[in-house]
Design a protein around this motif. Structure first.
Motif, PDB file in Angstrom:
ATOM      1  N   THR A   1      -1.236  12.970   4.261  1.00 30.05           N
ATOM      2  CA  THR A   1       0.145  12.616   3.933  1.00 30.05           C
ATOM      3  C   THR A   1       1.054  12.899   5.119  1.00 30.05           C
ATOM      4  O   THR A   1       1.955  12.107   5.429  1.00 30.05           O
ATOM      5  CB  THR A   1       0.617  13.404   2.702  1.00 30.05           C
ATOM      6  OG1 THR A   1      -0.231  13.096   1.598  1.00 30.05           O
ATOM      7  CG2 THR A   1       2.053  13.059   2.344  1.00 30.05           C
TER       8      THR A   1
ATOM      9  N   THR B   1      -0.930   4.778   5.300  1.00 28.42           N
ATOM     10  CA  THR B   1      -0.081   4.507   4.142  1.00 28.42           C
ATOM     11  C   THR B   1       1.373   4.739   4.531  1.00 28.42           C
ATOM     12  O   THR B   1       1.782   5.883   4.749  1.00 28.42           O
ATOM     13  CB  THR B   1      -0.451   5.419   2.951  1.00 28.42           C
ATOM     14  OG1 THR B   1      -1.812   5.179   2.585  1.00 28.42           O
ATOM     15  CG2 THR B   1       0.449   5.131   1.753  1.00 28.42           C
TER      16      THR B   1
ATOM     17  N   CYS C   1       0.430   4.120  -9.613  1.00 30.56           N
ATOM     18  CA  CYS C   1       1.138   4.272  -8.343  1.00 30.56           C
ATOM     19  C   CYS C   1       2.260   3.249  -8.193  1.00 30.56           C
ATOM     20  O   CYS C   1       3.373   3.591  -7.796  1.00 30.56           O
ATOM     21  CB  CYS C   1       0.153   4.143  -7.181  1.00 30.56           C
ATOM     22  SG  CYS C   1       0.891   4.443  -5.560  1.00 30.56           S
ATOM     23  N   HIS C   2       1.990   1.988  -8.528  1.00 34.87           N
ATOM     24  CA  HIS C   2       2.948   0.904  -8.302  1.00 34.87           C
ATOM     25  C   HIS C   2       3.462   0.273  -9.589  1.00 34.87           C
ATOM     26  O   HIS C   2       4.216  -0.702  -9.528  1.00 34.87           O
ATOM     27  CB  HIS C   2       2.310  -0.207  -7.467  1.00 34.87           C
ATOM     28  CG  HIS C   2       1.833   0.226  -6.111  1.00 34.87           C
ATOM     29  ND1 HIS C   2       0.565   0.717  -5.890  1.00 34.87           N
ATOM     30  CD2 HIS C   2       2.456   0.239  -4.910  1.00 34.87           C
ATOM     31  CE1 HIS C   2       0.413   1.008  -4.611  1.00 34.87           C
ATOM     32  NE2 HIS C   2       1.545   0.743  -3.990  1.00 34.87           N
TER      33      HIS C   2
ATOM     34  N   ARG D   1       5.170   5.436   4.164  1.00 37.02           N
ATOM     35  CA  ARG D   1       5.811   6.260   3.140  1.00 37.02           C
ATOM     36  C   ARG D   1       7.322   6.264   3.307  1.00 37.02           C
ATOM     37  O   ARG D   1       7.856   5.886   4.357  1.00 37.02           O
ATOM     38  CB  ARG D   1       5.280   7.703   3.202  1.00 37.02           C
ATOM     39  CG  ARG D   1       3.799   7.789   2.916  1.00 37.02           C
ATOM     40  CD  ARG D   1       3.276   9.214   2.893  1.00 37.02           C
ATOM     41  NE  ARG D   1       1.845   9.213   2.610  1.00 37.02           N
ATOM     42  CZ  ARG D   1       1.317   9.171   1.389  1.00 37.02           C
ATOM     43  NH1 ARG D   1       2.109   9.169   0.330  1.00 37.02           N
ATOM     44  NH2 ARG D   1       0.020   9.154   1.211  1.00 37.02           N
TER      45      ARG D   1
ATOM     46  N   ARG E   1       6.741   9.449  -0.749  1.00 31.62           N
ATOM     47  CA  ARG E   1       6.004   8.562  -1.631  1.00 31.62           C
ATOM     48  C   ARG E   1       5.509   7.292  -0.935  1.00 31.62           C
ATOM     49  O   ARG E   1       6.000   6.897   0.113  1.00 31.62           O
ATOM     50  CB  ARG E   1       6.873   8.166  -2.818  1.00 31.62           C
ATOM     51  CG  ARG E   1       8.003   7.222  -2.476  1.00 31.62           C
ATOM     52  CD  ARG E   1       8.979   7.069  -3.618  1.00 31.62           C
ATOM     53  NE  ARG E   1       9.594   8.341  -3.962  1.00 31.62           N
ATOM     54  CZ  ARG E   1      10.521   8.489  -4.912  1.00 31.62           C
ATOM     55  NH1 ARG E   1      10.967   7.441  -5.582  1.00 31.62           N
ATOM     56  NH2 ARG E   1      11.026   9.667  -5.162  1.00 31.62           N
ATOM     57  N   THR E   2       4.553   6.662  -1.576  1.00 30.78           N
ATOM     58  CA  THR E   2       3.999   5.398  -1.099  1.00 30.78           C
ATOM     59  C   THR E   2       5.080   4.328  -1.029  1.00 30.78           C
ATOM     60  O   THR E   2       5.834   4.131  -1.975  1.00 30.78           O
ATOM     61  CB  THR E   2       2.887   4.933  -2.053  1.00 30.78           C
ATOM     62  OG1 THR E   2       1.875   5.934  -2.115  1.00 30.78           O
ATOM     63  CG2 THR E   2       2.287   3.616  -1.603  1.00 30.78           C
TER      64      THR E   2
ATOM     65  N   ASP F   1       0.434  10.200   7.669  1.00 30.67           N
ATOM     66  CA  ASP F   1       1.105   8.980   7.216  1.00 30.67           C
ATOM     67  C   ASP F   1       2.601   9.043   7.498  1.00 30.67           C
ATOM     68  O   ASP F   1       3.199   8.070   7.970  1.00 30.67           O
ATOM     69  CB  ASP F   1       0.912   8.793   5.704  1.00 30.67           C
ATOM     70  CG  ASP F   1      -0.499   8.409   5.313  1.00 30.67           C
ATOM     71  OD1 ASP F   1      -1.259   7.948   6.177  1.00 30.67           O
ATOM     72  OD2 ASP F   1      -0.839   8.583   4.124  1.00 30.67           O
TER      73      ASP F   1
END
Length: 732
Positions: free
Chosen positions: A373, A348, A143-144, A350, A326-327, A376
């Motif tokens: 999502t 989260t 993810c990161h 985004r 996206r995150t 978020d």
């Protein structure tokens, strides 16, 4: 059954500047991605033109691999930071394909030719062989974090160039980079005065922090700027054009790996992201983890079918729909707001909200397959608006509203989410902002308010934007969604006011022309030559934009006459080349036409919806790099396909009707989320056709949990109760 095997990230990877790609093609990239992940690690063929991802399949050289990308966008794109290029021998100190920063000394650059025959793209993985250097390059992600593996030939002058100043559609204006043994870390500052989204017009500013480690100790390392090497003893450099060259001596087929964490918060965030998600150089283990992550993510909608092309298109489109928003938080939950303050939230946070595009199909799809999502994203938009005391963002990137396109899609998405029971956000503040925006308030919460809606008297009093038809109709749709939200919240006066304003769309119908038309400051219609005139229209024409009243299709029928409207819709489709990259009739390449397929159903002709939806599925979507008929638009084009393959379209946001079309597959199972869906019957919704829908494309009857449905739509509540939806099909 493996679903990942059907994903083909090469579909749509055509950009601008090519004879065969008018209006840009799909503008996707083939790089390694994680579901809704911060890192999108992809190859770069260019830094030039309207190639917003940095990759264009029609080009034949690679200039490096960078860690963050946008997907399916126009307006010259953005990101593309921290570019890494493996080399052998001496090279010029520019890439050779970056027109944003021209040569002062070199001629050829460090770029390398490559062959698509030596290129592989899968979910979470990318590889290519660089012909000039005989290096095999591989990429995978979490993810990161991202990991690169470069496999070299036997050479004494193998190396890696790090380009810290690179930014798509511009350049980074400041870099602070430090090297300590095998570790390189730093901060890349990107100010819109130096380019980026809209070549700076989007006003996107951000800082990227990174921490990376090399698997092998370099035998030497030198910073360089402006095509000149710096002093050899420098370990830290601050500048505007910072690069780094590290050299190794390599054995035959020796791999050198890079593991890297990024953060938009601070250096600590980048280090922690790396430690949490990529603690070692086990490339294959990382690849296995991202592959499993994609298999799990794709369980949200499982299709069963025998047509390999349809399966590939379905899962590739679902893949694109699960990339954004996206995150934007680090692994520890921290993020920066637009004012630079660091927060830690329960949701989260985004980024990458292409609002004008994605409110039409992407978010209606996500409310079914990934409602968290959506929740978020509403929280993210709301907190950005609160930080700026502004309307909800229209086209958000890095916490900043670029202002791209028209209307108030943030309001539309927020209202639709609340009405569907996705409500883990502060509705009082959200409504305050929406109301202030729609009424062009000058202040909110005792501070100046920045709003997207027209402050002009013509709109606030007479509900039209002078000289602009698209703006008028988009804002009227936002008014409709706000009216429905107000009704749900018991604000009856607001409901009546905004619904009446939304219904004033009829005043934009020019009887003499027979279509909608823009009006001037006095309310008089502007002179329009014919239905294909683009006056007052945004990426559309009078014909296409006149159909855009999704909340009152019956009202359109009263304006045009029902028979004439049906005929105009038929002509719109019949005259279109559905596979073309641009059409003056039905134009699936761009959003204003999306969901017109289902107007037929609203008007009592569901068989024409079934016919034209199947035609669009089969002609506007194809395998291969030219597979998308236009910009993929951050998931919107893909989401339309996925929803229609399931058998639905939500014609209008804030209206819970999902109008039915014939599914594309004999069976699809949608996994519901009990946190946001009632799941009254089941935690899955299974859609089953009694016959092969490719051979029997028309619907004779629909039953939900054994009960016949005598209407052409299902409500969101019915769908999210779960159970079995059966389609009984006929061939006409």
């Amino acid at each position: 059954m493996s679903k990942v095997k059907y994903i083909d990230p090469m579909i749509g990877t055509v950009g601008d500047e090519q004879e065969h790609s008018f209006h840009g093609g799909g503008k996707t990239h083939p790089g390694a991605c994680f579901p809704f992940g911060m890192v999108q690690l992809s190859p770069d063929t260019t830094t030039s033109g309207d190639n917003g991802t940095g990759y264009n399949y029609c080009q034949n050289t690679i200039e490096g691999f960078s860690f963050n990308h946008m997907s399916g966008i126009g307006w010259y794109g953005d990101l593309g930071n921290l570019q890494v290029m493996p080399i052998v021998g001496k090279t010029d100190l520019r890439s050779g394909s970056n027109r944003e920063v021209p040569f002062t000394k070199g001629t050829e650059g460090w770029r390398s030719p490559f062959s698509h025959a030596n290129e592989t793209a899968k979910a979470g993985y990318y590889s290519v062989r660089l012909d000039r250097y005989d290096i095999v390059c591989e990429a995978t992600v979490s993810c990161h974090t991202g990991m690169l593996r470069f496999t070299y030939p036997q050479r004494k002058e193998s190396g890696i160039i790090f380009n810290f100043s690179r930014r798509i559609a511009g350049r980074s204006n400041a870099q602070k980079i430090a090297m300590d043994g095998n570790f390189v870390s730093g901060c890349i500052t990107c100010d819109h005065a130096f380019g980026g989204f809209g070549r700076g017009e989007g006003k996107i500013d951000y800082k990227l922090y990174f921490c990376l480690e090399l698997s092998k100790q370099p035998k030497c390392a030198r910073f360089f700027e402006n095509e000149e090497f710096c002093s050899p003893d420098l370990k830290t450099v601050c500048g505007e054009d910072v690069h780094l060259l590290v050299n190794f001596e390599t054995e035959p087929n020796e791999p050198i790996l890079i593991r890297c964490g990024i953060s938009y918060v601070d250096a600590e965030g980048a280090r922690n992201n790396l430690a949490c998600e990529c603690p070692n150089f086990d490339f294959d283990a990382q690849l296995n983890r991202v592959t499993r992550a994609w298999e799990d993510a794709l369980c949200c909608a499982e299709a069963e079918g025998s047509d390999e092309t349809d399966m590939t298109l379905f899962y590739t489109c679902l893949y694109h729909a699960l990339l954004d928003p996206r995150t934007a938080v680090d692994a520890d939950g921290r993020y920066r707001d637009p004012n630079g303050e660091i927060h830690k939230a329960a949701y989260t946070h985004r980024t990458m909200f292409s609002g004008w595009d994605v409110y039409r199909s992407e978010f209606p799809l996500l409310t079914l397959i990934s409602p968290k999502t959506v929740n978020d994203e509403v929280n993210s938009l709301l907190n950005i608006a609160l930080a700026k005391n502004s309307s909800l963002p229209r086209w958000e990137l890095m916490g900043i509203d670029s202002g791209c396109m028209v209307g108030d899609p943030g309001m539309i998405v927020m209202a639709d989410a609340y009405l569907k029971g996705i409500r883990d956000f502060d509705i009082e503040k959200a409504y305050d902002i929406a109301f202030a925006s729609a009424t062009a308030a000058k202040e909110l919460y005792g501070k100046p308010f920045k709003n997207l809606h027209p402050v002009l008297e013509q709109y606030q009093t007479h509900a039209y934007v002078p000289n602009e038809l698209s703006d008028t109709l988009e804002f009227l749709l936002a008014d409709y969604t706000l009216s429905q939200l107000a009704l749900r919240l018991g604000k009856t006066e607001d409901h009546t006011y905004f619904l009446n304003r939304a219904n004033s769309f009829v005043k934009n119908f020019n009887k003499e022309l027979g279509f909608m038309a823009p009006r001037d400051e006095n309310g008089d219609f502007l002179s329009v030559k014919d239905r294909y005139d683009t006056l007052g229209c945004v990426e559309s024409n009078i014909y296409q934009q006149s159909m855009f009243v999704p909340y009152h299709v019956d009202g359109l029928a009263q304006l045009f006459g029902k028979d004439r409207l049906l005929q105009l819709l038929e002509e719109l489709f019949e005259k279109a080349d559905l596979g073309a990259l641009w059409n003056e009739n039905y134009n699936h390449s761009n959003e204003p036409c999306h969901n017109l397929t289902h107007y037929f159903t609203v008007l009592g002709k569901p068989e024409r919806t079934q016919y034209w939806t199947r035609r669009v599925q089969k002609e506007s979507y194809r395998l291969g790099v030219f597979g998308f008929c236009g910009n993929e638009d951050v998931g919107q084009l893909s989401a339309w396909y996925v929803l229609s393959a399931m058998g639905f379209a939500q014609v209008c946001m804030a209206d819970d009707k999902y109008y039915i079309n014939t599914p594309l597959f004999p069976k699809i199972t949608v996994k519901l989320d009990p946190r946001y869906h009632s799941c009254e019957i089941s935690d899955t919704l299974t859609l089953i056709c009694d016959k092969d829908p490719l051979e029997y494309p028309y619907i004779e009857q629909v039953c939900l949990n054994g009960k016949r449905i005598d209407r052409t739509y299902l409500t969101y509540g019915e769908l999210t109760s779960g159970g079995i939806l059966e389609f009984y099909l006929t061939n006409g």
